[in-house]
Write a protein that holds these residues in place. Sequence first.
Motif, PDB file in Angstrom:
ATOM      1  N   LEU A 202      15.727  11.199  19.601  1.00 33.56           N
ATOM      2  CA  LEU A 202      14.698  10.275  19.123  1.00 33.56           C
ATOM      3  C   LEU A 202      14.866   8.872  19.703  1.00 33.56           C
ATOM      4  O   LEU A 202      13.926   8.083  19.714  1.00 33.56           O
ATOM      5  CB  LEU A 202      14.744  10.207  17.596  1.00 33.56           C
ATOM      6  CG  LEU A 202      14.300  11.472  16.851  1.00 33.56           C
ATOM      7  CD1 LEU A 202      14.773  11.428  15.408  1.00 33.56           C
ATOM      8  CD2 LEU A 202      12.790  11.609  16.909  1.00 33.56           C
ATOM      9  N   TYR A 203      16.088   8.569  20.165  1.00 28.15           N
ATOM     10  CA  TYR A 203      16.377   7.205  20.606  1.00 28.15           C
ATOM     11  C   TYR A 203      16.231   7.020  22.118  1.00 28.15           C
ATOM     12  O   TYR A 203      16.575   5.962  22.647  1.00 28.15           O
ATOM     13  CB  TYR A 203      17.789   6.812  20.158  1.00 28.15           C
ATOM     14  CG  TYR A 203      17.909   6.710  18.663  1.00 28.15           C
ATOM     15  CD1 TYR A 203      17.706   5.503  17.997  1.00 28.15           C
ATOM     16  CD2 TYR A 203      18.200   7.849  17.893  1.00 28.15           C
ATOM     17  CE1 TYR A 203      17.798   5.415  16.612  1.00 28.15           C
ATOM     18  CE2 TYR A 203      18.286   7.764  16.513  1.00 28.15           C
ATOM     19  CZ  TYR A 203      18.088   6.558  15.877  1.00 28.15           C
ATOM     20  OH  TYR A 203      18.172   6.477  14.510  1.00 28.15           O
ATOM     21  N   SER A 281       8.839   9.069  17.621  1.00 20.46           N
ATOM     22  CA  SER A 281      10.131   8.374  17.687  1.00 20.46           C
ATOM     23  C   SER A 281      10.121   7.107  16.838  1.00 20.46           C
ATOM     24  O   SER A 281      11.041   6.857  16.059  1.00 20.46           O
ATOM     25  CB  SER A 281      10.446   8.031  19.146  1.00 20.46           C
ATOM     26  OG  SER A 281      11.575   7.189  19.224  1.00 20.46           O
ATOM     27  N   ARG A 285      12.371   6.833  13.417  1.00 23.59           N
ATOM     28  CA  ARG A 285      13.470   5.871  13.477  1.00 23.59           C
ATOM     29  C   ARG A 285      13.314   4.789  12.420  1.00 23.59           C
ATOM     30  O   ARG A 285      14.303   4.333  11.824  1.00 23.59           O
ATOM     31  CB  ARG A 285      13.536   5.247  14.871  1.00 23.59           C
ATOM     32  CG  ARG A 285      14.079   6.197  15.927  1.00 23.59           C
ATOM     33  CD  ARG A 285      13.807   5.722  17.341  1.00 23.59           C
ATOM     34  NE  ARG A 285      14.363   4.411  17.602  1.00 23.59           N
ATOM     35  CZ  ARG A 285      14.165   3.738  18.734  1.00 23.59           C
ATOM     36  NH1 ARG A 285      13.420   4.268  19.685  1.00 23.59           N
ATOM     37  NH2 ARG A 285      14.710   2.554  18.909  1.00 23.59           N
ATOM     38  N   ARG A 311      13.258  15.388  15.125  1.00 21.98           N
ATOM     39  CA  ARG A 311      13.745  16.025  16.348  1.00 21.98           C
ATOM     40  C   ARG A 311      13.017  17.333  16.621  1.00 21.98           C
ATOM     41  O   ARG A 311      12.742  17.673  17.781  1.00 21.98           O
ATOM     42  CB  ARG A 311      15.243  16.276  16.228  1.00 21.98           C
ATOM     43  CG  ARG A 311      16.092  15.011  16.331  1.00 21.98           C
ATOM     44  CD  ARG A 311      17.475  15.242  15.770  1.00 21.98           C
ATOM     45  NE  ARG A 311      18.336  14.068  15.921  1.00 21.98           N
ATOM     46  CZ  ARG A 311      19.472  13.898  15.252  1.00 21.98           C
ATOM     47  NH1 ARG A 311      19.874  14.809  14.389  1.00 21.98           N
ATOM     48  NH2 ARG A 311      20.197  12.819  15.448  1.00 21.98           N
ATOM     49  N   LEU A 314       9.633  16.450  17.975  1.00 19.57           N
ATOM     50  CA  LEU A 314       9.783  15.913  19.325  1.00 19.57           C
ATOM     51  C   LEU A 314      10.098  17.016  20.328  1.00 19.57           C
ATOM     52  O   LEU A 314       9.638  16.982  21.480  1.00 19.57           O
ATOM     53  CB  LEU A 314      10.874  14.841  19.338  1.00 19.57           C
ATOM     54  CG  LEU A 314      11.055  14.053  20.637  1.00 19.57           C
ATOM     55  CD1 LEU A 314       9.766  13.349  21.034  1.00 19.57           C
ATOM     56  CD2 LEU A 314      12.192  13.043  20.485  1.00 19.57           C
TER      57      LEU A 314
END
Length: 767
Positions: A202-203, A281, A285, A311, A314
């Motif tokens: 995600l980062y 994301s 987050r 996740r 994603l």
Amino acid sequence: MLESLRIIVQELNSIRGLQPVLDTIATRVRDAIGTEVCTVYLRDQKTDRYIFMATEGLNREFIGKASVGSHEGLVGQVARREEPINLQNAMADPHFICLPGIGEEAYRGFLGVPIIHQRTVLGVLVVQQKSQRRFDEDEEAFLVTVSAQLAGVIAHAQVTGSIGLLSEDEDEKLAGGKFDGVSGSAGVCIGTGVVVTPTADLYSVPDRSSTNIELELKFFNQCLQAVRKDIEELSGKLASRLAREEQALFDVYLSMLDDNALPLEVCQRIEQGQWAQGAVSQVIRAHVDTFESMNDPYLKERATDVKDLGRRVLAYLQLTDDEELIYPDQTILIGEELTASMLAEVPPEKLAGLVSVRGSANSHVAIFARSLGIPTVMGVQDLPFTKLEGREIILDGYNGHVHYNPSEELHSRFQAIIEEESQLIKGFEVLKDLPGETTDKHRIGLWVNTGLMADVLRSLERGAEGVGLYRSEVPFLLRERFPSEEEQRAIYREQLEAFAPRKVTMRTLDVGGDKSLSYFPIVEDNPFLGWRGIRVTLDHPEIFLVQVRAMLKANQGLNNLRIMLPMISSVTELEEALELLYRAHDELIEELGVELELPEIGVMIEVPAAVYQARDLAKRVSFLSVGSNDLTQYLLAVDRNNSRVASIFDPFHPAILQALQKVAEDAHAEGQQVSICGELAGNPLASPLLVAMGYDVLSMSASNLPKVKSVVRSLSYQQCQDLLQQAMQMDNSRDIRELLEQVLTDVGAHRMLNPVLDEGEAKPEHG
């Protein structure tokens, strides 16, 4: 300088990756101190050398190449002495050596501080200056503070494999070792490590504008539907192994994926021009940061769940085509943050154990593991888990230890433990219907602790005579809102019916400390000394009254309920709780038009103040029950979920035994029953002492019940009393354990002791 430190800490928290952190440290520290050089050396554990890893002011071409031995130069001296070295003229010091090529020949002023994490030196942080000068106290204190911050970053990088805690040579056999965590579920297993990692990061998603908003929304909704289907299938896989309320977590996942929940926020960002991956994301987050910033153990677990969902979405958005994981027989699942859905993906016949770098004994995955009887270790913070794929693992769920690549000797010892445990379990069948009594017929009740419906069958199979502790907070933990009165009644009725006519002791809602609800957050600097247990429910009588009404309704026609009040620290608190209980009872009689039996009401003795008021409390209730886990942690000032101080959490400490004896004596002085329901009650080594003290009931996990029964049936009441008299004259727990161990060995009951010493050897464990 304080402002500089604050800015550095904030900047470090936003940087991902070790090398950027080291480079930032070198630059920011040099500027903050106003010196000419700042350098970071990191220790290579394989060679025991300190590697030149980052610098501002020296020759960067030698980064990763130059190094100094652990006993060489001033850097080696700082590491060996584990304290700062501050020199006006470094070149005049006999330990000074100059590393060729890095360009430090011209620098005389020297200040080096060690980078230490949990008593281990990880590196050295150095500042230098051309002029002869001794750095002042403020500068030295500043550097020590920065090194402490850096230590945590480096330790995390080792855990996650960013730098090599272990050898990077794939052809070289990984050396064996042991890592410490906390027990999530008791038991021992040997298996093969299977490392599970998030399917998407995600980062690492870049911000990007969408060229076709309608297409992005359509694609996102397709991926969302695929994730919903996956969650439903995972829930189905566990349907046969978990009861309805235990599967509530998957309902929570689906509710998060409802169109009006997280997806709504994602769609709004897409409509504002963000591409779908970036929108997911950003939303996930933001929610994760909100949860994690609250410093609350349970809310941190909610952050894990949100990340897991993000996740998965994603992964579909990125059209990942990961190879399907192969789960070998005796799979030990390992991850930085294990989730219930990861557990569900492993075929049940292949899952032998669980290891999670993060999390506590109250994590969702730990609750499920205990329900399913899977040995589990949580919070193994220093575990280099990314290196353990395919490695042989020994998991000691009794003590919270993980052994990797064990020696043949260690493997043989643990294999013998597993085989002996298997034989013991088979031999316990003959004990099921036998009473818990000494050889001279002194009777003691052997009850169980429960919280999930999955505990019930195992408890009855092991011959449980009742429930000494039903953890009523578990159904609350597995929901996203307070369960209604009717929902609670149905859950409690299942427990009461399953054990009827045996007694079931239901503890009223016990949240706070290490157990918090996502929908009822409790954020405190010191939660174990804060708003928890009865303190919460007395402040919220609407929660307390609904719960006790549900319990009383569930008890109708069965009359095997006992109600227990947690965290009582004064007579005033008890009287306030009793007033609410009587009120709920009277209201129900009036509403239902039937006579409802008022159940026995008891108090948990888990606060030191309650030990000294035990007799006053016993005058007002029907029984007392010691919660030895909390009582031990409060008397010894040791957080029982903290692996750093786990070695001094000692229920055989003489002060603990004296407190237990006092409570038993005071309860009996008022003619009331006394029980104990902490981990100590299920420790066979403690059984003789508890019997001799006069405890009427020992309540424990179902897996320990046959062992305790076997020990009780191996000794006479007189032997137990003699043991207690000797133990109470001793001033340290080591001698007490050795005494008990020897006596149980003499009567042939040594096989009932926990099979693993804290050091990991295959000898009887002490507790």
